[in-house]
Enzyme design. Structure first.
Site, PDB file in Angstrom:
ATOM      1  N   ASP A  40       0.848  -1.194   0.000  1.00 44.93           N
ATOM      2  CA  ASP A  40       0.000   0.000   0.000  1.00 44.93           C
ATOM      3  C   ASP A  40       0.883   1.242   0.000  1.00 44.93           C
ATOM      4  O   ASP A  40       2.108   1.142   0.152  1.00 44.93           O
ATOM      5  CB  ASP A  40      -0.949   0.011   1.209  1.00 44.93           C
ATOM      6  N   ASP A  68       1.537   4.901   1.661  1.00 44.86           N
ATOM      7  CA  ASP A  68       1.231   5.798   2.772  1.00 44.86           C
ATOM      8  C   ASP A  68       1.813   7.176   2.507  1.00 44.86           C
ATOM      9  O   ASP A  68       2.946   7.310   2.053  1.00 44.86           O
ATOM     10  CB  ASP A  68       1.813   5.242   4.073  1.00 44.86           C
ATOM     11  N   ASP A  84       9.776   3.390  13.218  1.00 41.85           N
ATOM     12  CA  ASP A  84      10.436   2.283  13.909  1.00 41.85           C
ATOM     13  C   ASP A  84      11.840   1.985  13.359  1.00 41.85           C
ATOM     14  O   ASP A  84      12.828   2.162  14.052  1.00 41.85           O
ATOM     15  CB  ASP A  84       9.543   1.025  13.933  1.00 41.85           C
TER      16      ASP A  84
HETATM   17  P1  ATP Z   1       3.904  -3.452   5.332  1.00 41.06           P
HETATM   18  O1  ATP Z   1       2.678  -2.616   5.106  1.00 41.06           O
HETATM   19  O2  ATP Z   1       4.559  -3.969   4.107  1.00 41.06           O
HETATM   20  O3  ATP Z   1       3.749  -4.457   6.390  1.00 41.06           O
HETATM   21  P2  ATP Z   1       4.923  -0.959   6.323  1.00 41.06           P
HETATM   22  O4  ATP Z   1       6.306  -0.491   6.580  1.00 41.06           O
HETATM   23  O5  ATP Z   1       4.096  -0.190   5.362  1.00 41.06           O
HETATM   24  O6  ATP Z   1       5.022  -2.472   5.918  1.00 41.06           O
HETATM   25  P3  ATP Z   1       2.891  -0.403   8.237  1.00 41.06           P
HETATM   26  O7  ATP Z   1       2.520  -1.195   9.429  1.00 41.06           O
HETATM   27  O8  ATP Z   1       1.930  -0.288   7.109  1.00 41.06           O
HETATM   28  O9  ATP Z   1       4.245  -1.028   7.723  1.00 41.06           O
HETATM   29  O10 ATP Z   1       3.326   1.039   8.749  1.00 41.06           O
HETATM   30  C1  ATP Z   1       3.619   2.103   7.880  1.00 41.06           C
HETATM   31  C2  ATP Z   1       4.785   2.923   8.425  1.00 41.06           C
HETATM   32  O11 ATP Z   1       4.449   3.483   9.693  1.00 41.06           O
HETATM   33  C3  ATP Z   1       6.039   2.101   8.685  1.00 41.06           C
HETATM   34  O12 ATP Z   1       6.828   2.012   7.536  1.00 41.06           O
HETATM   35  C4  ATP Z   1       6.713   2.876   9.780  1.00 41.06           C
HETATM   36  O13 ATP Z   1       7.436   3.966   9.260  1.00 41.06           O
HETATM   37  C5  ATP Z   1       5.550   3.434  10.579  1.00 41.06           C
HETATM   38  N1  ATP Z   1       5.191   2.565  11.713  1.00 41.06           N
HETATM   39  C6  ATP Z   1       4.277   1.588  11.729  1.00 41.06           C
HETATM   40  N2  ATP Z   1       4.179   0.991  12.924  1.00 41.06           N
HETATM   41  C7  ATP Z   1       5.049   1.614  13.713  1.00 41.06           C
HETATM   42  C8  ATP Z   1       5.428   1.480  15.084  1.00 41.06           C
HETATM   43  N3  ATP Z   1       4.876   0.540  15.863  1.00 41.06           N
HETATM   44  N4  ATP Z   1       6.373   2.322  15.568  1.00 41.06           N
HETATM   45  C9  ATP Z   1       6.934   3.263  14.786  1.00 41.06           C
HETATM   46  N5  ATP Z   1       6.633   3.429  13.499  1.00 41.06           N
HETATM   47  C10 ATP Z   1       5.707   2.632  12.958  1.00 41.06           C
HETATM   48 MG    MG Z   2       2.043  -0.434   4.928  1.00 46.78          MG
END
Ligand code: ATP
Ligand code: MG
Length: 452
Positions: A71, A73, A153
């Site tokens: 996705d 963001d 994170d």
């Molecule tokens: P995927 O969607 O492929 O699992 P993602 O990196 O997009 O990976 P998401 O959970 O969608 O993960 O979160 C989007 C973004 O928000 C992350 O890339 C990170 O920068 C931030 N993020 C998400 N969860 C946390 C957290 N618990 N602590 C700090 N930052 C976070």
């Molecule tokens: Mg994501």
């Protein structure tokens, strides 16, 4: 990669991040064509309204690694209410993190306002709150892009694509971490895990998903801090479990979760069963289940979480039920019913599996007790049960993991399912003949209506 240049519009942030690296469009390979057209629309709309707007996180990371982003963001300096004013198709959601969802039919583009630090003096306490363990409870303090990066994170998740000049902005060393294939937390690992212990699970998930290592400083504190997962709401842990078990890397995730001492805080009764199993059956059973799950996911086949949770809790369930049979002399059927309730309610303290899946898990378990009762119409009726297929797969899994005494039963069902109706009737007939004439079913004596 391009030369490092210092972003000049903000003063230093609270912790020591590396110098920001800004890679201009001419020196990186990411183009707008690789983004969802809706995400690009959102970026331009924010920019045209006078705001900063960036793509951030997983999508930039995945494109740089040659993967398809799940996705897209967006972050912006527009506040949620301002975002709402710009987009008609906008919904504001969330309490812990207030977010805007811009809805385009099936696709949702998530737009977050850049977050800032929580410790800033003079800020009122109701927008950011931490618990006694250092865990963040609310997080709605807005800030600059550097602050936003610092709050993320892992460094690989803090890469930004600017719609202003199409540059990639790296505030936390994410590009170097991608080159080194390292999952590394931003800032002091212990503090970051205390703020949000779920980051320990995310480290595992990203390591296996992206086929990267976890940097030593990020990995080493995990076993000691694993117990902090006890403070996380069981509903959130359920969501994380789904991500860990349904992304095609469940087997590797399981092994790493155990190695780092995290698994026991998700499924303590399963962990005990794993440790108590001397013949290796328990380990084979769970690992094989995850291997099968991964194979199905990677072949685009359906996987039901009910099956996964039924398997995870099968060993504790069996122990418990067998103890009731042995110690209390209960009938197996009753013992299993009591044990199912106990095991499910115990496990729900850590991981809140929604009812629609626990109902499925119960069906799969009940069917394990019935699959050998095939005489008369029973095989046919069993095969019509909604969870029959899952229960049959469960039986195969048990055989595969070493319950050889079930081998002929499993083979019988495999054979049965390949036959047409006549063939199936023949199979049941020869079964009935072998087991001798069936006793006529005794009707329950009809009770006289109670006069009182
Ligand atoms: P995927 O969607 O492929 O699992 P993602 O990196 O997009 O990976 P998401 O959970 O969608 O993960 O979160 C989007 C973004 O928000 C992350 O890339 C990170 O920068 C931030 N993020 C998400 N969860 C946390 C957290 N618990 N602590 C700090 N930052 C976070
Ligand atoms: Mg994501």
């Amino acid at each position: 990669m391009g030369p490092a240049s210092k972003s000049d519009d903000h003063t230093a942030t609270a912790t020591l991040l590396p110098e920001p690296v800004i890679v201009p469009r001419s020196e990186h390979s990411i183009s707008r064509k690789q983004f969802s057209p809706n995400a690009v629309k959102v970026l331009y709309r924010l920019k045209d309204a006078g705001f900063e707007a960036y793509l951030v996180g997983g999508c930039i990371r995945d494109i740089l690694l040659g993967l398809e982003p799940k996705d897209f963001d967006v972050v912006t300096n527009a506040k949620p209410e301002e975002i709402k004013r710009i987009f008609r198709n906008c919904r504001l959601i969330g309490r812990r993190f207030r977010l805007a969802h811009i809805v385009f039919g099936q696709e949702i583009i998530e737009v977050a306002t850049m977050r800032g630090h929580h410790s800033d003096e003079g800020k009122s306490n109701n927008i950011s709150q931490a618990s006694e363990h250092g865990q963040l409870l609310r997080d709605n303090v807005y800030g600059t892009i550097e602050e936003d990066a610092e709050r993320r994170d892992f460094s690989i998740n803090a890469l930004y694509y600017s719609i202003e000049d199409f540059s990639i902005r790296d505030y936390a060393g994410g590009l170097a971490a991608i080159r080194a294939r390292q999952i590394e937390l931003i800032g002091d690992p212990e503090t970051r895990y205390r703020e949000d212990p779920v980051r320990m699970l995310r480290a595992v998930r990203f390591a296996t998903k992206l086929d990267m290592g976890i940097a030593p400083a990020t990995k080493n504190p995990i076993p000691q801090l694993a117990s902090l997962l006890e403070n996380i709401p069981a509903a959130r842990l359920f969501e994380e479990c789904l991500k860990l078990f349904l992304n095609g890397k469940a087997e590797q995730n399981f092994l790493m979760l155990r190695e780092l001492g995290l698994f026991k805080y998700l499924f303590p009764t399963t962990e005990r069963a794993l440790n108590a199993s001397t013949d290796g059956f328990a380990e084979r059973f769970i690992q094989q289940m995850f291997a099968n799950t991964d194979a199905r996911i990677n072949a685009d086949k359906k996987v039901t979480p009910a099956f996964i949770f039924a398997a995870l809790l099968w060993l504790p369930l069996r122990q418990r039920a067998e103890a009731l049979v042995e110690k209390d002399g209960m009938f197996a059927h009753d013992a299993y019913n009591i044990a199912m309730n106990a095991v499910l309610s115990d496990s729900a303290k850590q991981v809140a599996v929604p009812k629609r899946f626990t109902i499925g898990a119960r069906d799969i378990w009940h069917l394990q007790l019935r699959l050998d009762k095939r005489g008369g119409q029973r095989a046919y009726r069993l095969s019509l049960q909604p969870k029959f297929r899952a229960a049959y797969d469960f039986l195969l899994l048990r055989v595969e993991s070493g319950e050889t005494e079930l081998q002929s039963l499993a083979a019988w069902w495999t054979n049965y399912l390949e036959k047409d109706v006549t063939g199936q009737k023949d199979m049941v007939k020869s079964l009935d003949e072998r087991s001798g004439p069936r006793r006529p079913r005794r009707r329950k004596p009809r009770k006289k209506p109670d006069p009182s």
